[in-house]
Design a protein around this motif. Structure first.
Motif, mmCIF file in Angstrom:
data_model
loop_
_atom_site.group_PDB
_atom_site.id
_atom_site.type_symbol
_atom_site.label_atom_id
_atom_site.label_comp_id
_atom_site.label_asym_id
_atom_site.label_seq_id
_atom_site.Cartn_x
_atom_site.Cartn_y
_atom_site.Cartn_z
ATOM 1 N N ARG A 377 0.826 -1.204 0.000
ATOM 2 C CA ARG A 377 0.000 0.000 0.000
ATOM 3 C C ARG A 377 0.859 1.252 0.000
ATOM 4 N NH1 ARG A 377 -5.330 -0.196 1.758
ATOM 5 N NH2 ARG A 377 -5.276 2.052 1.378
ATOM 6 N N LEU A 378 2.013 1.197 0.651
ATOM 7 C CA LEU A 378 2.888 2.364 0.714
ATOM 8 C C LEU A 378 3.428 2.722 -0.663
ATOM 9 C CD1 LEU A 378 4.423 4.475 2.394
ATOM 10 C CD2 LEU A 378 6.238 2.768 2.714
ATOM 11 N N ASN A 379 3.865 1.702 -1.416
ATOM 12 C CA ASN A 379 4.479 1.952 -2.718
ATOM 13 C C ASN A 379 3.468 2.062 -3.854
ATOM 14 O OD1 ASN A 379 6.984 1.837 -1.503
ATOM 15 N ND2 ASN A 379 7.273 -0.333 -1.968
ATOM 16 N N ASP A 380 2.387 1.272 -3.786
ATOM 17 C CA ASP A 380 1.484 1.149 -4.929
ATOM 18 C C ASP A 380 0.083 1.667 -4.669
ATOM 19 O OD1 ASP A 380 3.243 -0.652 -6.814
ATOM 20 O OD2 ASP A 380 3.350 -1.569 -4.830
ATOM 21 N N LYS A 381 -0.150 2.202 -3.453
ATOM 22 C CA LYS A 381 -1.475 2.686 -3.074
ATOM 23 C C LYS A 381 -2.488 1.544 -3.239
ATOM 24 C CE LYS A 381 0.294 6.687 -2.275
ATOM 25 N NZ LYS A 381 1.711 6.325 -2.448
ATOM 26 N N ILE A 382 -3.615 1.792 -3.950
ATOM 27 C CA ILE A 382 -4.596 0.706 -4.112
ATOM 28 C C ILE A 382 -4.300 -0.142 -5.342
ATOM 29 C CG2 ILE A 382 -6.388 2.036 -2.953
ATOM 30 C CD1 ILE A 382 -7.646 2.469 -5.750
ATOM 31 N N LYS A 383 -3.301 0.232 -6.133
ATOM 32 C CA LYS A 383 -3.011 -0.478 -7.388
ATOM 33 C C LYS A 383 -2.160 -1.714 -7.129
ATOM 34 C CE LYS A 383 -3.678 0.668 -11.137
ATOM 35 N NZ LYS A 383 -4.736 0.259 -12.105
ATOM 36 N N ILE A 384 -2.657 -2.584 -6.287
ATOM 37 C CA ILE A 384 -1.972 -3.845 -6.021
ATOM 38 C C ILE A 384 -2.647 -4.921 -6.860
ATOM 39 C CG2 ILE A 384 -1.333 -5.540 -4.278
ATOM 40 C CD1 ILE A 384 -1.372 -3.339 -2.210
ATOM 41 N N GLU A 385 -2.014 -5.260 -7.958
ATOM 42 C CA GLU A 385 -2.551 -6.277 -8.858
ATOM 43 C C GLU A 385 -1.393 -6.963 -9.566
ATOM 44 O OE1 GLU A 385 -4.907 -4.634 -11.998
ATOM 45 O OE2 GLU A 385 -3.645 -2.852 -12.178
ATOM 46 N N TYR A 386 -1.646 -8.182 -10.036
ATOM 47 C CA TYR A 386 -0.630 -8.980 -10.714
ATOM 48 C C TYR A 386 -1.221 -9.578 -11.976
ATOM 49 C CZ TYR A 386 2.069 -8.787 -6.371
ATOM 50 O OH TYR A 386 2.783 -8.352 -5.266
ATOM 51 N N VAL A 387 -0.369 -9.752 -12.979
ATOM 52 C CA VAL A 387 -0.736 -10.482 -14.189
ATOM 53 C C VAL A 387 0.047 -11.789 -14.183
ATOM 54 C CG1 VAL A 387 -0.745 -10.542 -16.700
ATOM 55 C CG2 VAL A 387 -1.261 -8.406 -15.495
ATOM 56 N N ILE A 388 -0.662 -12.903 -14.177
ATOM 57 C CA ILE A 388 -0.032 -14.223 -14.127
ATOM 58 C C ILE A 388 -0.324 -14.942 -15.434
ATOM 59 C CG2 ILE A 388 0.181 -16.363 -12.817
ATOM 60 C CD1 ILE A 388 -1.050 -14.876 -10.443
ATOM 61 N N ARG A 389 0.717 -15.518 -16.015
ATOM 62 C CA ARG A 389 0.577 -16.204 -17.303
ATOM 63 C C ARG A 389 0.678 -17.717 -17.100
ATOM 64 N NH1 ARG A 389 3.744 -11.684 -18.136
ATOM 65 N NH2 ARG A 389 2.792 -10.105 -19.456
ATOM 66 N N PHE A 390 -0.198 -18.427 -17.771
ATOM 67 C CA PHE A 390 -0.269 -19.880 -17.662
ATOM 68 C C PHE A 390 -0.195 -20.500 -19.054
ATOM 69 C CE2 PHE A 390 -2.797 -17.924 -14.342
ATOM 70 C CZ PHE A 390 -2.413 -18.574 -13.189
ATOM 71 N N ASP A 391 0.457 -21.629 -19.166
ATOM 72 C CA ASP A 391 0.419 -22.459 -20.364
ATOM 73 C C ASP A 391 -0.273 -23.769 -20.027
ATOM 74 O OD1 ASP A 391 1.745 -20.632 -21.897
ATOM 75 O OD2 ASP A 391 3.679 -21.681 -21.879
ATOM 76 N N GLU A 392 -1.160 -24.218 -20.913
ATOM 77 C CA GLU A 392 -1.724 -25.549 -20.731
ATOM 78 C C GLU A 392 -0.617 -26.584 -20.898
ATOM 79 O OE1 GLU A 392 -5.207 -26.579 -22.878
ATOM 80 O OE2 GLU A 392 -6.237 -24.683 -22.487
ATOM 81 N N THR A 393 -0.703 -27.670 -20.175
ATOM 82 C CA THR A 393 0.319 -28.707 -20.261
ATOM 83 C C THR A 393 0.022 -29.719 -21.362
ATOM 84 O OG1 THR A 393 -0.793 -30.094 -18.613
ATOM 85 C CG2 THR A 393 0.823 -28.493 -17.801
ATOM 86 N N ASN A 394 -1.162 -29.661 -21.944
ATOM 87 C CA ASN A 394 -1.546 -30.599 -22.988
ATOM 88 C C ASN A 394 -1.739 -29.885 -24.315
ATOM 89 O OD1 ASN A 394 -1.795 -32.864 -21.145
ATOM 90 N ND2 ASN A 394 -3.681 -31.902 -20.436
ATOM 91 N N ASN A 395 -1.484 -30.569 -25.405
ATOM 92 C CA ASN A 395 -1.776 -30.055 -26.739
ATOM 93 C C ASN A 395 -3.265 -29.755 -26.835
ATOM 94 O OD1 ASN A 395 -1.912 -29.476 -29.463
ATOM 95 N ND2 ASN A 395 -1.016 -31.410 -30.141
ATOM 96 N N LYS A 396 -3.615 -28.609 -27.428
ATOM 97 C CA LYS A 396 -5.029 -28.266 -27.592
ATOM 98 C C LYS A 396 -5.743 -29.276 -28.479
ATOM 99 C CE LYS A 396 -8.070 -24.391 -28.748
ATOM 100 N NZ LYS A 396 -8.145 -22.993 -29.235
ATOM 101 N N ILE A 397 -4.995 -29.860 -29.414
ATOM 102 C CA ILE A 397 -5.516 -30.941 -30.252
ATOM 103 C C ILE A 397 -5.192 -32.271 -29.582
ATOM 104 C CG2 ILE A 397 -5.363 -32.086 -32.497
ATOM 105 C CD1 ILE A 397 -4.605 -29.375 -33.683
ATOM 106 N N LEU A 398 -6.186 -33.059 -29.301
ATOM 107 C CA LEU A 398 -5.973 -34.313 -28.597
ATOM 108 C C LEU A 398 -4.980 -35.200 -29.372
ATOM 109 C CD1 LEU A 398 -6.685 -36.248 -26.278
ATOM 110 C CD2 LEU A 398 -8.578 -37.093 -27.685
ATOM 111 N N ASP A 399 -3.878 -35.526 -28.730
ATOM 112 C CA ASP A 399 -2.860 -36.361 -29.395
ATOM 113 C C ASP A 399 -2.270 -37.404 -28.468
ATOM 114 O OD1 ASP A 399 -1.416 -34.766 -27.712
ATOM 115 O OD2 ASP A 399 -0.003 -34.034 -29.224
ATOM 116 N N ILE A 400 -2.956 -37.688 -27.366
ATOM 117 C CA ILE A 400 -2.472 -38.716 -26.441
ATOM 118 C C ILE A 400 -2.717 -40.083 -27.052
ATOM 119 C CG2 ILE A 400 -2.690 -39.700 -24.142
ATOM 120 C CD1 ILE A 400 -3.651 -36.974 -23.161
ATOM 121 N N LYS A 401 -1.652 -40.825 -27.307
ATOM 122 C CA LYS A 401 -1.766 -42.109 -28.011
ATOM 123 C C LYS A 401 -1.586 -43.265 -27.035
ATOM 124 C CE LYS A 401 0.034 -40.187 -32.324
ATOM 125 N NZ LYS A 401 0.243 -38.810 -31.873
#
Length: 401
Positions: A377-401
């Motif tokens: 709060r001291l440094n950022d006032k009310i602008k305390i927010e984060y952007v978190i990036r995620f990758d799916e661990t599986n291919n979007k196209i089903l390819d589990i054989k």
């Protein structure tokens, strides 16, 4: 080889009997008899899940070590990786006790595999200084329960520890103030269930899951509704509710090859592809803004970013409108102690009305943990927010054989 009978197993009733195998677990053995010099030690280590009083066979590991220097009065080994192997083993391997989670919109989520028991019997060879005689003493440890949790660096020394208190990224941490999505039901909290008898304790009921009912002033709604579920510092399933915007992107990598023809003179180039796509891998990514959060919740973000296992729960937005008996729930639920069942004919009670129904559970990894700024709060006032990036661990196209 000694036998770990049930008479040696002890009640897990204090915080020091909960161990975290993403940090070192040291066995520091000194001479049992005061004045003797330790010469070597053989540790017999048992690791198991299920019932604490399960009948066990031979030790899973035998660790032998001799004194490194004559000026030492101890022998030390680190067993964390041996125990961790029981919590991260892949499916269909010799052990499938890895932490599993399955969201359920109509009841508390199913969870299993968050911890294992372990115990050590040590045979210590010592030398009496006066006679130089070699004697053997046997030491039996208490029973411990280990998870994929970890300790902060300041918790190395005894007396300086958070114990079993989560959400403290430093000694000055405070209780976390959370926000909740008013359309998500079955928020929960996990804690260690200490003090059970050896006869009734299991690796499943060592974790107590309790439903959390948020107070109205704490509830928020979001245009894109997600729940982030992760293993926290204690190795227990936890969650964070974002309510900022979400950006979804995809990146495709492909493999092409040229075709060969027996009679290329008869090929119609206007109809036939001379090159074909062999494979395509589509990586779908999510960039999720936390929304404005309370300063205390930065500790929760820290544990999320450092978590070894994360899921996204993505909600379609439709809600339960009527109570139904016998509805089919198309999902696989994982119950305590590795019993995999498919839930059908689940009853949707009146308590579920008004909450999200359709959802997708997505295994992900966090891709931007390199730098984590501690916002205040001291440094950022009310602008305390984060952007978190995620990758799916599986291919979007089903390819589990």
């Amino acid at each position: 080889m000694p036998n770990l009978s049930n008479e040696f197993k002890t009640i897990i009733d204090t915080a020091d009997k909960i161990q975290f195998c993403n940090s070192p677990i040291h066995l520091r053995q000194t001479a049992v008899t005061v004045g003797n010099l330790i010469k070597s030690v053989t540790h017999y280590l048992w690791v198991w899940n299920g019932d604490q009083n399960k009948v066990l066979g031979d030790a899973n590991y035998t660790i032998q070590k001799i004194l490194v220097s004559q000026y030492d009065n101890y022998i030390n080994v680190n067993i964390a990786d041996l125990i961790k192997a029981w919590l991260v083993s892949p499916e269909n391997a010799r052990n499938t006790n890895q932490p599993q989670f399955a969201w359920n919109p109509y009841a508390l989520p199913a969870q299993t595999g968050q911890g294992v028991f372990y115990q050590i019997i040590s045979e210590v060879l010592e030398q009496e200084p006066a006679t130089e005689a070699i004697i053997q003493n046997t030491v039996v440890s208490p029973t411990y329960f280990a998870t994929l949790g970890y300790r902060w660096n300041y918790e190395q020394n005894a007396g300086v520890t958070n114990g079993l208190t989560p959400y403290k990224s430093d000694p000055f941490g405070r209780s976390v103030y959370r926000y909740y999505n008013q359309s998500i039901d079955n928020y929960f909290t996990n804690s260690f269930n200490l003090g059970q008898s050896v006869a009734t304790c299991t690796s499943g009921n060592m974790i107590a899951q309790t439903k959390v009912t948020p107070q109205a002033p704490q509830k928020f709604c979001a245009r894109d509704s997600y729940l982030i579920v992760f293993l926290n510092k204690l190795g227990l399933w936890d969650y964070f509710t974002p309510f900022g915007k979400t950006i979804i992107s995809s990146k495709a990598t492909v493999s092409n090859s040229n075709r060969m023809f027996r009679d290329p003179s008869q090929i119609d180039n206007s109809q036939v592809h001379s090159s074909l796509r062999d494979s395509i891998n589509v990586l779908q990514s999510y960039s999720i803004n936390s929304g404005l959060i309370d300063e205390t919740a930065t500790q929760l973000i820290t544990e999320l970013v450092y978590s070894p296992k994360v899921y996204l729960i993505r909600y379609q937005g439709d809600k339960v409108t009527t109570a139904t008996t016998g509805i089919t729930v198309d999902n696989t639920y994982i119950t305590v102690d590795n019993t995999n069942i498919t839930v059908d004919n689940s009853t949707v009670s009146a308590q579920s009305i008004g909450y999200f129904s359709t959802f997708q559970q997505i295994p992900v990894i966090i891709t931007n943990p390199e730098e984590l700024i501690n916002k205040t709060r001291l440094n950022d006032k009310i602008k305390i927010e984060y952007v978190i990036r995620f990758d799916e661990t599986n291919n979007k196209i089903l390819d589990i054989k």
